[in-house]
Design an enzyme around this catalytic site. Structure first.
Site, short mmCIF file in Angstrom:
data_model
loop_
_atom_site.label_atom_id
_atom_site.label_comp_id
_atom_site.label_asym_id
_atom_site.label_seq_id
_atom_site.Cartn_x
_atom_site.Cartn_y
_atom_site.Cartn_z
N ASP A 8 -12.81 -4.54 -6.58
CA ASP A 8 -12.98 -4.20 -5.13
C ASP A 8 -14.27 -4.73 -4.92
O ASP A 8 -15.31 -3.96 -5.42
CB ASP A 8 -12.48 -3.02 -4.49
CG ASP A 8 -10.80 -2.66 -4.74
OD1 ASP A 8 -10.26 -3.54 -5.15
OD2 ASP A 8 -10.42 -1.80 -4.35
N ASP A 129 2.33 -3.21 1.67
CA ASP A 129 1.73 -1.88 1.67
C ASP A 129 2.89 -0.86 2.29
O ASP A 129 3.26 -1.16 3.52
CB ASP A 129 0.46 -1.63 2.49
CG ASP A 129 -0.59 -2.49 2.00
OD1 ASP A 129 -0.48 -2.52 0.84
OD2 ASP A 129 -1.56 -2.78 2.69
#
Length: 240
Positions: A8, A129
């Site tokens: 990330d 998600d």
């Protein structure tokens, strides 16, 4: 099963957020290239990179770091974060990304996302998600008032093959993946390849996902927090 190490990126640094909170940031490495090299030298051929600046600001300021990783290491990269239009998706794929992952775009710009599927097929991955079984978007603050069938079927009809599914309640928590969720998804949509994301804490979790015949799993915090070694990850990894 494909075990996919995660990087990330925020402001050019390798970080992790806790449950997507930009106020809860842990920095692991100031050099994305050095971090990616660890995975390549261990034997991984494909990594997952999230551009957190892109996700927040819609500007791909970490793209130069991603391209450096691809050019220097020759490794395959899938990336997501801030892809909001057909032109965004096309630009990233033309820059050498193996796959792009789109989440909010699939909700907010549905026709553009379907056009991406038309043009790029399996190189386009849906980032789905889930919050209490519903599709979440807008920084996980909103949920879609649709069933998963209503949401996914038009995409499947246009060539969607791979879904990276994150259980928000598990993301970055090291509490274990939501095995029951993935079991249901695989049963309901047998033609889709599901990549698990969120909650992996140790080798036992990887073993459980492998037993469920998951297509893939993204591993992030468990590695960075030294709950999983690269050797343990490779034990459950089938090269792409």
């Amino acid at each position: 099963m494909k075990v996919i190490p995660a990087i990330d990126l925020l402001d050019g640094q390798v970080v992790r957020l806790h449950k997507g909170n930009y106020d809860e940031v842990t920095v692991y490495n100031n050099s994305p290239l050095d971090e990616a090299r660890k995975f390549q030298e261990a034997g991984f051929d494909h990594i997952h990179i999230v551009d957190l600046n892109g996700a927040k600001e819609g500007a791909f300021i970490n793209l130069e770091h991603i391209q450096e990783i691809i050019n220097e290491l020759g490794i395959s990269v899938q990336t997501g974060g801030g892809i909001r239009s057909y032109d965004d998706a096309s630009m990233l794929l033309e820059k050498g990304l193996a796959n792009i992952i789109c989440s909010s775009m699939a909700v907010k710009s549905k026709e553009a996302w379907l056009s991406v599927l038309d043009s790029y097929g399996e190189r386009a991955i849906l980032g789905m998600d889930l919050k209490d079984g519903k599709v979440a978007y807008g920084g996980w603050l909103e949920t879609l008032d649709q069933t998963l069938v209503e949401f996914l079927q038009p995409m499947i009809d246009r060539g969607l093959r791979t879904v990276l599914s994150t259980d928000i309640s598990k993301d970055g928590t090291l509490e274990g993946p939501n095995l029951e969720l993935y079991k249901k998804l695989k049963s309901q949509f047998p033609d889709l390849n599901f990549i698990a994301s969120g909650g992996v804490s140790n080798a036992t979790d990887l073993e459980a996902l492998e037993k469920q015949n998951m297509y893939g799993v993204v591993v992030g915090r468990a590695y960075y927090e030294e709950k999983l070694t690269l050797d343990e990850m490779l034990e459950y990894h089938t090269p792409i």
